[in-house]
Design a protein around this motif. Structure first.
Motif, PDB file in Angstrom:
ATOM      1  N   ILE A   1      80.675 -39.790  42.336  1.00  0.00           N
ATOM      2  CA  ILE A   1      80.350 -38.526  43.001  1.00  0.00           C
ATOM      3  C   ILE A   1      81.488 -38.088  43.924  1.00  0.00           C
ATOM      4  O   ILE A   1      81.749 -36.888  44.088  1.00  0.00           O
TER       5      ILE A   1
ATOM      6  N   THR B   1      75.624 -49.206  39.626  1.00  0.00           N
ATOM      7  CA  THR B   1      75.077 -49.463  40.954  1.00  0.00           C
ATOM      8  C   THR B   1      75.213 -48.231  41.845  1.00  0.00           C
ATOM      9  O   THR B   1      75.927 -47.270  41.518  1.00  0.00           O
ATOM     10  N   ASP B   2      74.565 -48.284  43.000  1.00  0.00           N
ATOM     11  CA  ASP B   2      74.671 -47.186  43.960  1.00  0.00           C
ATOM     12  C   ASP B   2      76.116 -47.019  44.433  1.00  0.00           C
ATOM     13  O   ASP B   2      76.588 -45.896  44.633  1.00  0.00           O
TER      14      ASP B   2
ATOM     15  N   HIS C   1      71.564 -42.549  29.796  1.00  0.00           N
ATOM     16  CA  HIS C   1      70.874 -43.457  30.720  1.00  0.00           C
ATOM     17  C   HIS C   1      71.821 -44.044  31.764  1.00  0.00           C
ATOM     18  O   HIS C   1      71.642 -45.175  32.192  1.00  0.00           O
ATOM     19  N   LEU C   2      72.801 -43.279  32.204  1.00  0.00           N
ATOM     20  CA  LEU C   2      73.808 -43.824  33.115  1.00  0.00           C
ATOM     21  C   LEU C   2      73.207 -44.286  34.438  1.00  0.00           C
ATOM     22  O   LEU C   2      73.649 -45.289  35.008  1.00  0.00           O
ATOM     23  N   ASN C   3      72.206 -43.599  34.946  1.00  0.00           N
ATOM     24  CA  ASN C   3      71.640 -43.933  36.261  1.00  0.00           C
ATOM     25  C   ASN C   3      71.191 -45.382  36.354  1.00  0.00           C
ATOM     26  O   ASN C   3      71.311 -46.008  37.408  1.00  0.00           O
ATOM     27  N   ARG C   4      70.659 -45.921  35.277  1.00  0.00           N
ATOM     28  CA  ARG C   4      70.146 -47.285  35.337  1.00  0.00           C
ATOM     29  C   ARG C   4      71.206 -48.326  34.987  1.00  0.00           C
ATOM     30  O   ARG C   4      70.937 -49.521  35.044  1.00  0.00           O
TER      31      ARG C   4
ATOM     32  N   LYS D   1      77.945 -45.234  41.719  1.00  0.00           N
ATOM     33  CA  LYS D   1      77.573 -43.814  41.690  1.00  0.00           C
ATOM     34  C   LYS D   1      78.284 -43.049  42.794  1.00  0.00           C
ATOM     35  O   LYS D   1      78.770 -41.923  42.583  1.00  0.00           O
TER      36      LYS D   1
END
Length: 268
Positions: free
Chosen positions: A205, A197-198, A191-194, A201
């Motif tokens: 990336i 923060t942007d 569940h890393l996406n939640r 991320k």
């Protein structure tokens, strides 16, 4: 079988079993954040805890939902059973005695049956995560230790091991980013996406991939060091932790002497 059907089947198979006090959904299904990819986490409360008879009862109940292709019975945690059925439905079970339920809160559970009214005795909300300074310091020191092994990998031309080293650094960076957000509902590792923060991320990336050659191995280690260490220093200040200055300085000195690299960030 759908997840709802799986939950109903297991509930009915255990509802009237001897010694079983209650069955709850936990995890994503317990806090209302489940999606189509979630596993199904259960907490069962029994008189005697994680006995062989309860494990056998659970295996029979899960077996009613499909052919079991993976069964881990209390292998990693003495009260945990993991199962996967042929359609890849994943179920996890925690087996507790009534007095062990005190660590849970109502907002993390959904009662399926509760013969003794245990749910009503639990606190309504979960306390926010409490930072653990000792664990954080260990994470920092482990990052620096793995970073320091770069000179060994370069000297031995162990470039595959160098890629594995980057994997460890990446995990430490992810743990740091999650700690920064202090997310209340962490869920599992998928569940890393939640949890970040942007901006975090974008940082992840933007980091280079690890390739099994000398130049890539060195540059990728340095990129992760530049991403992790300044942020970790800042968090150490917030937590009131003394930074391991001597260890970090000795590590950079060794890397400079052996492979000619400098610290990739300014500590002034």
């Amino acid at each position: 079988m759908t997840h709802n059907e799986t939950i109903r089947t297991i509930t009915e198979a255990t509802r009237n079993a001897p010694g079983v006090k209650a069955l709850f959904l936990s995890g994503s299904y317990g806090n209302g954040m489940a999606d189509a990819y979630s596993d199904i986490d259960f907490v069962i409360v029994t008189e005697d805890g994680a006995t062989d008879s309860i494990a056998a009862l659970w295996k029979e109940a899960v077996g009613k939902t499909g052919n079991i292709v993976l069964w881990w019975d209390r292998t990693t945690v003495p009260v945990l059973i993991n199962a996967i059925t042929a359609d890849w439905t994943r179920t996890d079970l925690i087996i507790l005695k009534p007095e062990q339920m005190r660590a849970h809160a109502q907002d993390t559970l959904k009662p399926l049956f509760d013969h003794d009214g245990i749910y009503s005795t639990l606190p309504q909300t979960t306390l926010p995560p409490i930072p653990n300074p000792a664990r954080f310091l260990y994470q920092v020191e482990e990052f620096i230790r793995v970073l320091g092994l770069l000179h060994l990998a370069a000297g031995r031309e162990e470039y595959i091991n160098g890629v594995l080293g980057v994997f460890h650094l990446r995990n430490k960076l992810v743990e740091l980013l999650i700690a920064e957000t202090n997310a209340p509902n962490r869920g599992g590792v998928l569940h890393l996406n939640r949890l970040i923060t942007d901006e975090q991320k974008a940082l992840m990336i933007g980091l280079p991939p690890a390739l099994p050659d000398r130049d890539s191995m060195i540059s990728t280690h340095l990129a992760y060091a530049a991403a992790y260490l300044p942020r970790a220093r800042q968090r150490a200040k917030v937590l009131g932790i003394d930074w391991p200055e001597q260890f970090e300085a000795a590590t950079w000195q060794k890397l400079k002497e052996t492979i000619g690299v400098e610290r990739p960030y300014d500590i002034s």
